[in-house]
Design a protein around this motif. Structure first.
Motif: not given
Length: 923
Positions: A677-680, A705-706, A742-745
């Motif tokens: 895990k790195s931040g979010e 998103s993956a 959780k942030t859109p990419v």
């Protein structure tokens, strides 16, 4: 007016530029982390005889850097015959100059430098005089009847023990009484005492010496092995380095200590005093039991458990922490292999900056195409659970790096392929290792004939290896993996207590070295091990905890915190165990009271050790009786205490499920995984070591998103995802990373290989041209069919190790598919591919495939394949011709079974591009 208009347009233009730039920068494109020095694989670098010079050092360091290594670890050892005049004495001014040059040159090339705090192994050398050498307990016994006097002097009988000192003399009477007889002994060793009645046994305890010398020592490093249990001895040992370094940092990133191989070191002169201080009773009154061969007595087992715990404390405080503090004073770190030590491995690993495990031998994998000939492998299977002792110590201590001595005796010499290395390294990654050290690379001068200088137990990862031109393929893969595996923190939900007292509580023997090779005795039979294996197969992630760790662990907001920089854990699990100290039981209660969830597989039965046993037992039983469990579903019971709870459940998996501690169900696909895990962002590392390709949607416990990151080639792309399910395609022997955020990419979609059409088989003739290798370059070949070099007519090819280049052409009627996949099928052993003059990459491991759509064109296409083979056939030829190439001091060179090496009766190893080569279109 024109001027105002110009400036207005200029301002508007700048505004539009800034807006466009901001929009570009705001795009969240997931890519590989920036590769730092420690993310690349490093190697143990053998300095044979310390025969090094600036010219050769510069030459090989440049080759290491170009091949993608990140650093070297200097370990001086014995030398090559005939080069004695070039030897440098370890830590001499000349040697120090070589070290300074190495550090400067390596750093200029982007390489780091580690250094063994000694030569060979274990620590020892000329500064270790007999009084500082590894010690052993020598016990002699005598019998006296009433009225008799001992006729012989009480002196050590063992030969070569002139430095042994009598430390205790205890008489045991017929009714269990004891008497200290030291004061009845004169200076000549004569005993002026006789029993008044009955038959008495007298036990004399001498502080002796093991007389072990440093193994594989380099010039200037010869001498006795160090007494690791004694702080003054360790201080004397380290002072030689401090003086040679002039008490200044040397640019060494980390000092290294190999696995503890101090054989028969059962004692140190201060042991009696330390035992009494720490255990609370006099060990000298128990010499009879200490010397006993009884393997069943509970009393003797408890006594020896106390003895082993004291040894653990001495090793931890006087050596491991002491050595680490010394290194920190020189602005360096420590890297330690704690396995093999007679102590709690978790604490010993945890006391250094970089815990290091090792692999010895090879594992069996179900991956098709990986060679595993019984004659070429040791009867040893590296256990991934053993490696988790090192990674657990790092994870629970908030340390970034976990290293491994990797590939020791992976196969017989000269027969190791990169395909065999890959899954072994991946198994380490799955155990939490993220800093690979090759075992190893022998420094070899440029003018030494092929195969150069070699170390007797290594996979020879050096420029003389015929595989070396393709080493960057393996190195880049490991670097990509480690760039993510060193990012952020481990994401493990479970903390499992390791019951060390169950291990120590054995009546047989004295010291207990917890070795990699002895796991069948001290690890595999335990409930702890069986539970850990079961939880791993179920899809849980965990680390191990020691008694000392639990003493400093806290619980807060329902999670368990083992260190300031460590990731939190959701549950503490106590596997079935017989023995637990009152202190540990109270610490577990403290954690539960503060909000932790604790699961006992069963309640511990008793306290360890011998001193004040009944009072400690009473306290222990009283504490356990305070557990007021209420019955809950499916056989588990819960005791709510403070902000947390204690659960009693033989079925730990069910208890976890009942408490909404979810497993990763992706494990059901056959894939193995770890998370970071790195931040979010959560990273999943997925590995397919099954015999089948995996093409499925796997469920994840992490939403978002993956993005798929392929460490084989560096490709990335947005995965197809529905809810918590992600589609993955992983062939047998391959791996992938998932970046779940959780942030859109805004990554481009991953190109899945869906409907395939009939493959195009490349059956046109091939030309084969040999470019490098020996003993002689074979003639060019024209091949109607791909076969092993050893089956071709040129007799030179039976002995050849090196590089051959295949060229051919094929016709593609139209380029209509979404993607085209090149499959080389069988390659012995690695291939670099060009299509139409464009480099595709190095295909160095099974399944030897690559996506090549972007390189193809309609009509005629060309293919070029550079193949390197093993060293085996050339070594075989040299041994058949009686060419002497093994010329070393000490162990010289041995085979995988430690017998004299002789390759003359080997069968020829297949070499080259075997194929068939095909291209499969995917629509």
């Amino acid at each position: 007016m024109q001027t105002k208009r110009f400036f207005s347009l200029l301002i508007i233009g700048i505004s539009f530029y800034n807006l466009a730039s901001a929009q570009t920068q705001s795009k969240n494109i997931v890519s590989w982390p920036k590769q730092e020095q420690q993310m690349k694989p490093w190697t143990r670098w053998w300095w044979m005889g310390n025969a090094v010079n600036e010219k050769d050092l510069s030459f090989v360091l440049q080759k290491y850097a170009a091949a993608g290594l990140g650093g070297v670890e200097i370990t001086p050892i014995y030398g090559a015959l005939g080069f004695e005049k070039e030897y440098l004495q370890f830590l001499s001014p000349a040697w120090m100059n070589a070290l300074h040059y190495t550090v400067k040159k390596a750093n200029s090339l982007g390489l780091g430098v580690d250094m063994n705090t000694g030569t060979g192994w274990p620590f020892g050398g000329p500064q270790v005089k007999p009084e500082y050498a590894a010690g052993k307990l020598i016990i002699q016994d005598y019998k006296l009847n009433a009225g008799e006097k001992l006729s012989e002097s009480i002196k050590v009988k063992e030969t070569k023990q002139e430095f042994a000192k009598l430390q205790a003399l205890t008489a045991y009477g017929p009714n269990g009484e004891t008497q200290d007889l030291l004061s009845s002994l004169n200076t000549d060793g004569q005993l002026s005492w006789s029993p008044k009645s009955g038959t008495w046994e007298i036990y004399a305890a001498f502080s002796g010496k093991t007389r072990q010398m440093v193994k594989r020592a380099a010039p200037g490093g010869e001498g006795f092995t160090l007494d690791h249990l004694d702080k003054p001895s360790v201080d004397v040992y380290l002072k030689r380095f401090t003086d040679s370094f002039e008490n200044k940092p040397q640019g060494i990133r980390s000092f290294f200590n190999d696995s503890y191989e101090v054989y028969g070191a059962t004692w140190t002169p201060v042991f009696f005093a330390e035992f009494k201080k720490n255990r609370g009773y006099d060990l000298s009154k128990h010499l009879k039991d200490l010397a006993g061969k009884d393997s069943t007595s509970e009393t003797i087992a408890r006594l020896k458990s106390d003895y082993r715990q004291t040894m653990d404390e001495l090793l931890l405080e006087n050596f491991t922490k002491n050595w680490t503090n010394w290194a920190h004073g020189l602005k360096s770190l420590t890297k330690n292999q704690s396995h093999g030590s007679p102590g709690n491995l978790l604490d010993l690993y945890g006391a250094v900056d970089i815990p290091e495990t090792e692999t010895f031998g090879s594992s069996s994998f179900d991956i098709p195409g990986i060679r595993r000939a019984p004659a070429d492998v040791r009867n040893v299977d590296p256990d991934p659970m053993m490696s988790k002792f090192a990674s657990s110590a790092a994870h629970t201590g908030g340390k970034t790096l976990v290293s491994s001595e990797t590939f020791t005796w992976l196969t017989e010499h000269f027969k190791t392929s990169f395909s065999q290395c890959k899954p072994e390294a991946e198994q380490l990654f799955l155990s939490g290792v993220n800093h690979i050290f090759y075992h190893g690379t022998t420094n070899s001068p440029e003018n030494v004939p092929w195969p150069g200088w070699l170390f007797y137990a290594s996979v020879e990862i050096n420029p003389n290896n015929s595989l070396w031109p393709h080493a960057k393929g393996l190195n880049d893969y490991l670097a990509r993996c480690q760039s993510i595996l060193q990012t952020g923190k481990p994401d493990n939900e479970l903390l499992i207590y390791w019951p060390i007292y169950d291990v120590w509580n054995k009546a047989k023997g004295l010291d207990m070295a917890l070795t990699v090779h002895g796991v069948d005795k001290w690890l595999h039979p335990s409930a702890f091990y069986k539970l850990a294996v079961e939880l791993k197969k179920t899809g849980y992630s965990f680390d191990f905890a020691s008694d000392r760790l639990l003493a400093k662990t806290e619980a807060e907001n329902g999670v368990i915190l083992t260190a300031k920089n460590a990731s939190p854990y959701k549950v503490l699990i106590v596997p079935s165990c017989d023995l637990m100290s009152n202190e540990t039981l109270e610490n577990i209660l403290r954690l539960a009271n503060a909000g932790a969830t604790v699961i006992f597989q069963s309640l511990p039965k008793d306290v360890p050790g011998l001193n004040e046993l009944e009072s400690r037992r009473a306290k222990f039983k009283n504490t356990l009786s305070s557990f007021t469990f209420s019955k809950v579903e499916k056989g588990s019971m819960t005791y709510k205490i403070g902000k947390g709870k204690i659960i009693l459940a033989n079925d730990v998996k069910s208890a976890l499920a009942q408490n909404t501690i979810d497993r990763e169900a992706l494990i059901d696909s056959g894939l193995q995984f770890i998370r970071r895990k790195s931040g979010e962002t959560t990273y999943y590392y997925l590995v397919n070591h099954t015999a089948k390709d995996v093409d499925t949607e796997i469920p994840l416990n992490t939403m978002g998103s993956a993005v798929i990151l392929d460490p084989q080639n560096g490709h990335t792309g947005l995965a197809s995802k529905l809810g918590n399910k992600v589609r993955v395609q992983i062939k047998s022997g391959e791996s992938l990373f998932l970046n779940v955020s959780k942030t859109p990419v805004q990554n481009s979609p991953w190109e899945y290989l869906n409907k395939k059409s009939n493959p195009l088989v490349l059956n046109n003739p091939w030309t084969l041209h040999f470019t490098a290798g020996g003993p002689e370059l074979p003639a060019d070949q024209k091949l109607k069919k791909l076969i092993s070099w050893t089956e071709l007519a040129d007799p030179k090819l039976a002995a050849f190790s090196g590089t051959g280049i295949y060229e051919s052409h094929f016709y593609l009627a139209a380029k209509t598919a979404k993607e085209y996949v090149l499959n080389l099928n069988k390659v012995d052993e690695s291939a670099r591919v060009w299509i139409n003059g464009q480099l595709v990459g190095i295909l160095w491991s099974v399944p030897f495939e690559a996506r090549i759509g972007k390189y193809l064109k309609p009509g005629n296409n060309t293919i070029r394949v550079e193949v390197v083979n093993l060293m085996a056939n050339r070594i075989r030829d040299m041994d058949r011709k009686k060419i002497q190439w093994r010329k070393y001091h000490e162990i010289n060179f041995v085979n995988i079974n430690y017998k004299n090496f002789d390759a003359s009766d080997w069968s020829l190893m297949p070499s080259g591009l075997i194929g068939p080569v095909s291209i499969t279109p995917y629509f």
